[in-house]
Design a protein around this motif. Structure first.
Motif, PDB file in Angstrom:
ATOM      1  N   ALA A  13       0.815  -1.220   0.000  1.00 57.25           N
ATOM      2  CA  ALA A  13       0.000   0.000   0.000  1.00 57.25           C
ATOM      3  C   ALA A  13       0.847   1.267   0.000  1.00 57.25           C
ATOM      4  O   ALA A  13       0.330   2.354   0.247  1.00 57.25           O
ATOM      5  CB  ALA A  13      -0.912  -0.001   1.223  1.00 57.25           C
ATOM      6  N   LYS A  14       2.137   1.146  -0.325  1.00 62.94           N
ATOM      7  CA  LYS A  14       3.041   2.285  -0.158  1.00 62.94           C
ATOM      8  C   LYS A  14       2.699   3.464  -1.066  1.00 62.94           C
ATOM      9  O   LYS A  14       2.938   4.618  -0.701  1.00 62.94           O
ATOM     10  CB  LYS A  14       4.489   1.856  -0.381  1.00 62.94           C
ATOM     11  CG  LYS A  14       4.810   1.402  -1.797  1.00 62.94           C
ATOM     12  CD  LYS A  14       6.277   0.997  -1.917  1.00 62.94           C
ATOM     13  CE  LYS A  14       6.623   0.547  -3.322  1.00 62.94           C
ATOM     14  NZ  LYS A  14       8.053   0.153  -3.435  1.00 62.94           N
ATOM     15  N   LYS A  15       2.137   3.214  -2.244  1.00 64.88           N
ATOM     16  CA  LYS A  15       1.827   4.331  -3.131  1.00 64.88           C
ATOM     17  C   LYS A  15       0.645   5.162  -2.636  1.00 64.88           C
ATOM     18  O   LYS A  15       0.376   6.235  -3.175  1.00 64.88           O
ATOM     19  CB  LYS A  15       1.581   3.853  -4.553  1.00 64.88           C
ATOM     20  CG  LYS A  15       0.406   2.917  -4.738  1.00 64.88           C
ATOM     21  CD  LYS A  15       0.311   2.508  -6.199  1.00 64.88           C
ATOM     22  CE  LYS A  15      -0.834   1.533  -6.437  1.00 64.88           C
ATOM     23  NZ  LYS A  15      -0.911   1.124  -7.859  1.00 64.88           N
ATOM     24  N   TYR A  16      -0.042   4.668  -1.596  1.00 70.70           N
ATOM     25  CA  TYR A  16      -1.149   5.419  -1.004  1.00 70.70           C
ATOM     26  C   TYR A  16      -0.768   6.052   0.333  1.00 70.70           C
ATOM     27  O   TYR A  16      -1.616   6.647   0.992  1.00 70.70           O
ATOM     28  CB  TYR A  16      -2.364   4.500  -0.801  1.00 70.70           C
ATOM     29  CG  TYR A  16      -2.928   3.957  -2.097  1.00 70.70           C
ATOM     30  CD1 TYR A  16      -3.767   4.729  -2.889  1.00 70.70           C
ATOM     31  CD2 TYR A  16      -2.611   2.672  -2.531  1.00 70.70           C
ATOM     32  CE1 TYR A  16      -4.285   4.236  -4.070  1.00 70.70           C
ATOM     33  CE2 TYR A  16      -3.123   2.172  -3.720  1.00 70.70           C
ATOM     34  CZ  TYR A  16      -3.957   2.958  -4.485  1.00 70.70           C
ATOM     35  OH  TYR A  16      -4.454   2.459  -5.664  1.00 70.70           O
ATOM     36  N   TRP A  17       0.486   5.919   0.739  1.00 67.51           N
ATOM     37  CA  TRP A  17       0.898   6.431   2.044  1.00 67.51           C
ATOM     38  C   TRP A  17       0.680   7.929   2.166  1.00 67.51           C
ATOM     39  O   TRP A  17       0.160   8.412   3.170  1.00 67.51           O
ATOM     40  CB  TRP A  17       2.367   6.100   2.293  1.00 67.51           C
ATOM     41  CG  TRP A  17       2.615   4.680   2.688  1.00 67.51           C
ATOM     42  CD1 TRP A  17       1.688   3.693   2.849  1.00 67.51           C
ATOM     43  CD2 TRP A  17       3.887   4.086   2.955  1.00 67.51           C
ATOM     44  NE1 TRP A  17       2.291   2.514   3.190  1.00 67.51           N
ATOM     45  CE2 TRP A  17       3.642   2.716   3.267  1.00 67.51           C
ATOM     46  CE3 TRP A  17       5.196   4.538   2.955  1.00 67.51           C
ATOM     47  CZ2 TRP A  17       4.663   1.831   3.586  1.00 67.51           C
ATOM     48  CZ3 TRP A  17       6.214   3.665   3.275  1.00 67.51           C
ATOM     49  CH2 TRP A  17       5.951   2.322   3.587  1.00 67.51           C
ATOM     50  N   PHE A  19      -1.328   9.879   0.494  1.00 63.29           N
ATOM     51  CA  PHE A  19      -2.767  10.165   0.551  1.00 63.29           C
ATOM     52  C   PHE A  19      -3.336   9.837   1.923  1.00 63.29           C
ATOM     53  O   PHE A  19      -4.139  10.599   2.478  1.00 63.29           O
ATOM     54  CB  PHE A  19      -3.495   9.360  -0.523  1.00 63.29           C
ATOM     55  CG  PHE A  19      -4.986   9.484  -0.472  1.00 63.29           C
ATOM     56  CD1 PHE A  19      -5.612  10.635  -0.900  1.00 63.29           C
ATOM     57  CD2 PHE A  19      -5.765   8.452   0.040  1.00 63.29           C
ATOM     58  CE1 PHE A  19      -6.994  10.755  -0.832  1.00 63.29           C
ATOM     59  CE2 PHE A  19      -7.135   8.556   0.109  1.00 63.29           C
ATOM     60  CZ  PHE A  19      -7.756   9.716  -0.334  1.00 63.29           C
ATOM     61  N   MET A  20      -2.906   8.721   2.502  1.00 62.43           N
ATOM     62  CA  MET A  20      -3.407   8.327   3.815  1.00 62.43           C
ATOM     63  C   MET A  20      -2.930   9.287   4.908  1.00 62.43           C
ATOM     64  O   MET A  20      -3.670   9.606   5.843  1.00 62.43           O
ATOM     65  CB  MET A  20      -2.945   6.902   4.152  1.00 62.43           C
ATOM     66  CG  MET A  20      -3.627   5.817   3.340  1.00 62.43           C
ATOM     67  SD  MET A  20      -5.408   5.722   3.639  1.00 62.43           S
ATOM     68  CE  MET A  20      -6.027   6.461   2.128  1.00 62.43           C
ATOM     69  N   LEU A  55      -9.534   1.653   3.612  1.00 64.40           N
ATOM     70  CA  LEU A  55      -8.848   1.894   2.343  1.00 64.40           C
ATOM     71  C   LEU A  55      -7.542   1.107   2.250  1.00 64.40           C
ATOM     72  O   LEU A  55      -7.247   0.496   1.211  1.00 64.40           O
ATOM     73  CB  LEU A  55      -8.570   3.384   2.167  1.00 64.40           C
ATOM     74  CG  LEU A  55      -9.764   4.250   1.755  1.00 64.40           C
ATOM     75  CD1 LEU A  55      -9.324   5.699   1.575  1.00 64.40           C
ATOM     76  CD2 LEU A  55     -10.403   3.741   0.464  1.00 64.40           C
ATOM     77  N   LEU A  56      -6.761   1.096   3.325  1.00 64.35           N
ATOM     78  CA  LEU A  56      -5.505   0.349   3.295  1.00 64.35           C
ATOM     79  C   LEU A  56      -5.763  -1.156   3.223  1.00 64.35           C
ATOM     80  O   LEU A  56      -5.095  -1.877   2.463  1.00 64.35           O
ATOM     81  CB  LEU A  56      -4.671   0.684   4.530  1.00 64.35           C
ATOM     82  CG  LEU A  56      -4.049   2.086   4.559  1.00 64.35           C
ATOM     83  CD1 LEU A  56      -3.323   2.319   5.870  1.00 64.35           C
ATOM     84  CD2 LEU A  56      -3.080   2.282   3.389  1.00 64.35           C
ATOM     85  N   THR A  59      -6.904  -1.977  -0.279  1.00 64.47           N
ATOM     86  CA  THR A  59      -5.794  -1.898  -1.234  1.00 64.47           C
ATOM     87  C   THR A  59      -4.963  -3.168  -1.206  1.00 64.47           C
ATOM     88  O   THR A  59      -4.628  -3.742  -2.257  1.00 64.47           O
ATOM     89  CB  THR A  59      -4.903  -0.689  -0.920  1.00 64.47           C
ATOM     90  OG1 THR A  59      -5.673   0.510  -1.031  1.00 64.47           O
ATOM     91  CG2 THR A  59      -3.724  -0.617  -1.877  1.00 64.47           C
TER      92      THR A  59
END
Length: 215
Positions: A13-17, A19-20, A55-56, A59
């Motif tokens: 999930a690193k590409k959403y970090w 955003f999170m 979300l995480l 993902t």
């Protein structure tokens, strides 16, 4: 071994970090501006934590489904039991991260965002345990593809329904109509303990489902 599986989930999930991180800092402030009729930090903290955790988790589940990650993991020395336990540890790690970020926002935000107390943490952890305690076994049983739409609808409906429900209950004087004969500290501790019990039961059920599943 468990640490590496949890680390794997965070890497997926690193590409959403970014955003999170933004969501974890912006959502509490935004919710406080909309939920100023409710005393305390519980609802903003709960909704932001639920949103980020879902979300995480989604993902990671989507990536695992797309690339058949569980199938490949089962061909490694990792046992199915360890794989399931790592999923629950992943949710707990997200919860701890949300607590830290919420506290940081409360300390540095120019808007009025209060610090969390044990009651806010306990009630949120209890509800998160119930939600994911149901969600994880169901997903192991029916798969990500079949269960994602139901959970997506329910989770994203919560921020719109819960504030209005709390407002109605407050106006009717029924936010917390039952008074238990125990101190608030004991009640909060019991909620946290009960959350772990619910999580443990859910984990045992998930292990049993996943162990008997053909991948």
């Amino acid at each position: 071994m468990l640490f590496h599986l949890v680390k794997k989930d965070f890497l997926l999930a690193k590409k959403y970090w970014i955003f999170m991180l933004l969501a974890a800092t912006v959502l509490p402030v935004f919710m406080h501006t909309k939920l100023n009729f409710i005393a305390g930090e519980f609802l903003p903290f709960f909704l932001s934590t639920l949103y980020i955790s879902f979300l995480l988790f989604s993902t990671v589940s989507m990536t695992d489904y797309k690339y058949k990650g569980s199938t490949f993991l089962c061909a490694t020395p990792f046992t199915r039991k360890t794989i399931v336990i790592s999923t629950y540890c992943f949710i707990i790690a997200i919860f701890i991260g949300c607590c830290c970020l919420y506290t940081l926002v409360a300390l540095i935000s120019p808007w009025k965002v209060g610090l969390l107390d044990l009651s806010d943490v306990g009630r949120t952890f209890f509800l998160i345990s119930i939600i994911f305690g149901v969600m994880i076994p169901v997903q192991y049983r029916f798969g990500y593809e079949k269960s994602r739409y139901i959970f997506f609808f329910l989770i994203f409906l919560a921020p719109f329904v819960l504030p209005n429900l709390m407002k109605v209950l407050q106006h009717n004087g029924a936010v917390f109509p039952v008074s238990l004969p125990v101190s608030p500290f004991v009640l909060d501790a019991l909620l946290i303990l009960l959350a772990f019990v619910i999580g443990g039961i859910s984990m045992v059920l998930s292990i049993r489902i996943f162990s008997n599943k053909n991948l």
